[in-house]
Design a protein around this motif. Structure first.
Motif, PDB file in Angstrom:
ATOM      1  N   PHE A  24       0.862  -1.188   0.000  1.00 18.45           N
ATOM      2  CA  PHE A  24       0.000   0.000   0.000  1.00 18.45           C
ATOM      3  C   PHE A  24       0.896   1.234   0.000  1.00 18.45           C
ATOM      4  CE2 PHE A  24      -2.546   3.221   2.257  1.00 18.45           C
ATOM      5  CZ  PHE A  24      -3.649   3.255   1.437  1.00 18.45           C
ATOM      6  N   ASN A  25       1.177   1.753  -1.179  1.00 18.15           N
ATOM      7  CA  ASN A  25       2.054   2.912  -1.321  1.00 18.15           C
ATOM      8  C   ASN A  25       1.298   4.145  -1.797  1.00 18.15           C
ATOM      9  OD1 ASN A  25       4.349   1.482  -0.566  1.00 18.15           O
ATOM     10  ND2 ASN A  25       4.687   0.754  -2.644  1.00 18.15           N
ATOM     11  N   HIS A  26       0.002   4.154  -1.582  1.00 19.31           N
ATOM     12  CA  HIS A  26      -0.815   5.274  -2.046  1.00 19.31           C
ATOM     13  C   HIS A  26      -0.387   6.586  -1.394  1.00 19.31           C
ATOM     14  CE1 HIS A  26      -4.237   7.239  -3.839  1.00 19.31           C
ATOM     15  NE2 HIS A  26      -4.624   7.657  -2.650  1.00 19.31           N
ATOM     16  N   SER A  27      -0.049   6.535  -0.112  1.00 20.12           N
ATOM     17  CA  SER A  27       0.370   7.733   0.599  1.00 20.12           C
ATOM     18  C   SER A  27       1.624   7.436   1.404  1.00 20.12           C
ATOM     19  CB  SER A  27      -0.754   8.198   1.529  1.00 20.12           C
ATOM     20  OG  SER A  27      -0.336   9.307   2.271  1.00 20.12           O
ATOM     21  N   SER A  28       2.707   8.061   1.030  1.00 21.22           N
ATOM     22  CA  SER A  28       3.959   7.796   1.735  1.00 21.22           C
ATOM     23  C   SER A  28       3.947   8.380   3.142  1.00 21.22           C
ATOM     24  CB  SER A  28       5.144   8.351   0.943  1.00 21.22           C
ATOM     25  OG  SER A  28       5.072   9.761   0.889  1.00 21.22           O
ATOM     26  N   TYR A  29       3.087   9.360   3.381  1.00 19.05           N
ATOM     27  CA  TYR A  29       3.015   9.946   4.717  1.00 19.05           C
ATOM     28  C   TYR A  29       2.541   8.935   5.755  1.00 19.05           C
ATOM     29  CZ  TYR A  29       3.680  14.515   2.588  1.00 19.05           C
ATOM     30  OH  TYR A  29       4.179  15.576   1.905  1.00 19.05           O
ATOM     31  N   LEU A  30       1.741   8.001   5.331  1.00 22.99           N
ATOM     32  CA  LEU A  30       1.258   6.975   6.254  1.00 22.99           C
ATOM     33  C   LEU A  30       2.423   6.181   6.837  1.00 22.99           C
ATOM     34  CD1 LEU A  30      -1.186   5.598   7.509  1.00 22.99           C
ATOM     35  CD2 LEU A  30      -1.333   4.163   5.500  1.00 22.99           C
ATOM     36  N   ALA A  81      -1.901   9.201  11.157  1.00 21.49           N
ATOM     37  CA  ALA A  81      -1.945   8.011  10.298  1.00 21.49           C
ATOM     38  C   ALA A  81      -3.384   7.528  10.136  1.00 21.49           C
ATOM     39  CB  ALA A  81      -1.068   6.911  10.872  1.00 21.49           C
ATOM     40  N   VAL A  82      -4.148   7.540  11.214  1.00 22.87           N
ATOM     41  CA  VAL A  82      -5.553   7.133  11.142  1.00 22.87           C
ATOM     42  C   VAL A  82      -6.347   8.096  10.268  1.00 22.87           C
ATOM     43  CG1 VAL A  82      -7.666   6.900  12.521  1.00 22.87           C
ATOM     44  CG2 VAL A  82      -5.546   5.875  13.317  1.00 22.87           C
ATOM     45  N   CYS A  83      -6.048   9.376  10.366  1.00 24.11           N
ATOM     46  CA  CYS A  83      -6.728  10.359   9.514  1.00 24.11           C
ATOM     47  C   CYS A  83      -6.418  10.099   8.046  1.00 24.11           C
ATOM     48  CB  CYS A  83      -6.312  11.775   9.893  1.00 24.11           C
ATOM     49  SG  CYS A  83      -7.014  12.335  11.442  1.00 24.11           S
ATOM     50  N   ILE A  84      -5.181   9.786   7.735  1.00 24.32           N
ATOM     51  CA  ILE A  84      -4.800   9.498   6.349  1.00 24.32           C
ATOM     52  C   ILE A  84      -5.552   8.276   5.837  1.00 24.32           C
ATOM     53  CG2 ILE A  84      -2.897   8.690   4.877  1.00 24.32           C
ATOM     54  CD1 ILE A  84      -1.065  10.507   6.560  1.00 24.32           C
ATOM     55  N   VAL A  85      -5.624   7.241   6.640  1.00 21.69           N
ATOM     56  CA  VAL A  85      -6.343   6.030   6.230  1.00 21.69           C
ATOM     57  C   VAL A  85      -7.831   6.338   6.065  1.00 21.69           C
ATOM     58  CG1 VAL A  85      -7.042   3.725   6.973  1.00 21.69           C
ATOM     59  CG2 VAL A  85      -4.675   4.434   7.225  1.00 21.69           C
ATOM     60  N   SER A  86      -8.387   7.121   6.972  1.00 22.40           N
ATOM     61  CA  SER A  86      -9.809   7.439   6.894  1.00 22.40           C
ATOM     62  C   SER A  86     -10.128   8.266   5.662  1.00 22.40           C
ATOM     63  CB  SER A  86     -10.232   8.239   8.144  1.00 22.40           C
ATOM     64  OG  SER A  86     -10.058   7.464   9.286  1.00 22.40           O
ATOM     65  N   ILE A  87      -9.282   9.200   5.327  1.00 27.25           N
ATOM     66  CA  ILE A  87      -9.519  10.048   4.142  1.00 27.25           C
ATOM     67  C   ILE A  87      -9.420   9.211   2.879  1.00 27.25           C
ATOM     68  CG2 ILE A  87      -8.547  11.927   2.765  1.00 27.25           C
ATOM     69  CD1 ILE A  87      -7.840  13.275   5.465  1.00 27.25           C
ATOM     70  N   ASP A  88      -8.458   8.288   2.822  1.00 29.25           N
ATOM     71  CA  ASP A  88      -8.301   7.446   1.639  1.00 29.25           C
ATOM     72  C   ASP A  88      -9.429   6.438   1.484  1.00 29.25           C
ATOM     73  OD1 ASP A  88      -4.677   7.235   1.631  1.00 29.25           O
ATOM     74  OD2 ASP A  88      -6.031   8.681   0.716  1.00 29.25           O
ATOM     75  N   VAL A  89      -9.992   5.988   2.599  1.00 25.59           N
ATOM     76  CA  VAL A  89     -11.077   5.017   2.550  1.00 25.59           C
ATOM     77  C   VAL A  89     -12.371   5.683   2.117  1.00 25.59           C
ATOM     78  CG1 VAL A  89     -12.522   3.496   3.966  1.00 25.59           C
ATOM     79  CG2 VAL A  89     -10.044   3.450   4.225  1.00 25.59           C
ATOM     80  N   VAL A  90     -12.616   6.887   2.610  1.00 25.47           N
ATOM     81  CA  VAL A  90     -13.861   7.600   2.319  1.00 25.47           C
ATOM     82  C   VAL A  90     -13.809   8.177   0.975  1.00 25.47           C
ATOM     83  CG1 VAL A  90     -15.305   9.558   2.915  1.00 25.47           C
ATOM     84  CG2 VAL A  90     -14.300   8.172   4.695  1.00 25.47           C
TER      85      VAL A  90
END
Length: 90
Positions: A24-30, A81-90
């Protein structure tokens, strides 16, 4: 403090491992926030352990304060990190 830090450290290690396995390399910030949390939690665990083991009260207080600050920084990294995952999921 030591118990919570070690539990969250295990959680972060599971996250980083699953990110690497799933590629999962969609967002390197994660990855960066998770690694930041891991480093802060490892150091926090070490300082918390040393605070428990030392016989000097002033040193123990300083080590525990440093561990508290690092624990808080790790919580911020995990939250981001949770915010990044939540934004990508939504």
């Amino acid at each position: 403090m030591l118990n919570a830090s070690t539990n969250l450290l295990g959680f972060c290690l599971v996250i980083i491992t699953s990110l690497k396995i799933s590629k999962f390399n969609h967002s390197s910030y994660l990855d960066e926030f998770t690694v930041g949390a891991i480093l802060c939690l490892m150091i926090s665990c070490a300082f918390s352990f040393l605070a428990i083991r030392t016989n000097k009260e002033k040193l123990s207080d300083k080590l525990e304060n440093i561990a508290d600050i690092l624990f808080f920084v790790a919580l911020l990294c995990i939250s981001l990190a949770v915010c990044i995952v939540s934004i990508d999921v939504v």
